[in-house]
Scaffold this motif. Structure first.
Motif, mmCIF file in Angstrom:
data_model
loop_
_atom_site.group_PDB
_atom_site.id
_atom_site.type_symbol
_atom_site.label_atom_id
_atom_site.label_comp_id
_atom_site.label_asym_id
_atom_site.label_seq_id
_atom_site.Cartn_x
_atom_site.Cartn_y
_atom_site.Cartn_z
ATOM 1 N N LEU A 191 -93.916 -27.623 9.112
ATOM 2 C CA LEU A 191 -93.384 -28.720 8.310
ATOM 3 C C LEU A 191 -93.787 -28.601 6.846
ATOM 4 N N ILE A 240 -87.621 -28.597 14.999
ATOM 5 C CA ILE A 240 -88.032 -28.252 13.635
ATOM 6 C C ILE A 240 -88.051 -26.734 13.464
ATOM 7 N N ARG A 246 -85.621 -29.139 10.145
ATOM 8 C CA ARG A 246 -86.790 -29.893 9.679
ATOM 9 C C ARG A 246 -86.377 -31.005 8.717
#
Length: 422
Positions: A191, A240, A246
């Motif tokens: 992330l 993700i 994401r």
């Protein structure tokens, strides 16, 4: 407890029909099919690793001898299934993609040994103690004690000989009791290497050092929401897997950070837009990177000061923030700077805004429509978001700003201000 170590040929090793991972079955083929149905992706990943790196030398299979003279695997059934499929892909039935996958491993992977290291127990009961410790948690320190997210990240950093910036995010979360399940540290890394996600959370890295682009409490709140989402049992890393996914995922998780709905009201015959449920001048969804330290401090104060309690302070700071931002832009554009310096008198804020807006329109940084609100601010001194009004906030003893007017003024100048710092 009686046991011995020995190498046993793969052909003589049997999948456990009574594997705790699934209900009892009647034969080897059924046991293999159930294992694949329950854990196909995990077995594929394990098989790929075995084909690439070989078997884990620190782990032996735990087995006991059956009545037929072969050995039933009590611990290590996934490894056994992966090896059997690499060696003989054709035992895969009814799944052409899986068959193709294992045929490719059989062709390109390193040679899988014919015999495996095993710990042979005389009976299943002797093995139960060790299997329990392997699969039922720490057991007060007697069993396996897994690394937490920070320890995992630190180890990964050590083996790669680099101080990976995301470890600082893990440490920040740990410091503020934001817990992660085992294995989720790599998802935090996924992330925070993504620019959009970092911006959404409100953090960044400069020279590998973590910095806050939003109020610290906002960042921590966002990290708590992220931790809660990836700790859920239904979370799948596929959500993700790439940058586009994401972006979509973080927008759903941090929905409160998205731009709130606009309220349209009328004032003096004009349409006024403002936003709901906002207690600060600068909304949390609005983020810019400000390199100048003083201006950045003012920016962060305007993101945190309660506008209803401190409207005079906010009004004055807003006026200062706008002019310093305009000055910053002019300093970076020699053509505007030279023209303004040639003026007979020091230029007022409205004149500086005029020159900057003309420059932006010429360079197509903003459209004519997008520049209209800021031009109104310099052309109509009675307008609630004019520069004249701004000056009154500072110098006029009778002019007390309202939080609503300040928010309206910000909303109308937001695009212009954002471009000043891009």
């Amino acid at each position: 407890m009686s046991y011995k170590k020995m190498k046993i040929e793969v052909e003589n090793l049997l999948i456990n029909h009574e594997n705790p991972r699934f209900d009892p079955v009647i034969d080897q083929q059924k046991a293999l099919e159930v294992m694949l149905a329950k854990m196909k992706s995990k077995i594929k990943n394990l098989a790929s690793d075995i084909a690439d790196k070989g078997l884990n030398p620190t782990k032996s299979l735990c087995v006991f001898k059956s009545n037929q003279g072969k050995y039933v695997v009590l611990e290590g059934n996934r490894r056994l299934v992966a090896i059997k499929l690499i060696k003989k892909p054709n035992i895969v039935k009814h799944d052409s993609n899986l068959l193709k996958f294992f045929k490719e491993l059989n062709r390109t992977g390193q040679s899988v040994p014919e015999a495996l290291n095993c710990i042979v127990f005389e009976n299943k009961a002797d093995a139960n103690h060790w299997i329990k410790l392997e699969h039922t948690g720490e057991n007060k320190g007697v069993g396996q004690v897994p690394w937490n997210a920070k320890q995992t990240a630190r180890y990964q950093s050590q083996i790669k000989q680099s101080n990976r910036p995301y470890i600082q995010v893990i440490e920040l979360m740990e410091k503020h009791n934001i817990s992660l399940k085992q294995g989720q540290a790599t998802n935090i890394e996924r992330l925070v290497i993504t620019t959009y996600v970092k911006k959404k959370i409100g953090l960044d890295f400069q020279n590998k050092e973590l910095i806050f682009k939003k109020n610290r409490q906002v960042v921590l709140s966002n990290l708590r929401k992220i931790a809660k989402a990836i700790n859920k049992s239904g979370f799948n890393v596929g959500e993700i897997y790439n940058a586009n996914k994401r972006k979509k995922w973080i927008d759903e998780i941090l929905i409160d950070e998205q731009k709130p709905k606009t309220i349209i009201t009328k004032r003096g015959g004009k349409t006024i837009k403002t936003t709901q449920q906002r207690t600060v001048l600068i909304p949390q969804y609005f983020t810019i990177s400000i390199s100048q330290n003083k201006v950045n401090l003012i920016y962060n104060e305007l993101r945190t000061l309660n506008i209803d309690k401190y409207r005079n302070a906010v009004a004055v700071l807003f006026r200062v923030f706008l002019e310093l931002s305009v000055d910053h832009f002019i300093k970076s554009k020699p053509s505007i700077k030279t023209e303004l310096e040639s003026q007979r008198h020091p230029p007022s804020l409205s004149k500086k805004i005029k020159f900057v807006s003309e420059y932006m329109e010429k360079k197509r940084t903003l459209t004519t429509n997008e520049l209209q609100p800021i031009r109104m601010a310099i052309s109509n001194e009675h307008n609630i978001f004019s520069t004249h009004t701004f000056n009154s906030y500072v110098h006029n003893l009778e002019h007390i700003p309202t939080s609503a007017d300040l928010k309206v003024s910000w909303d109308n100048q937001e695009k212009f201000i954002k471009k000043l710092w891009e």
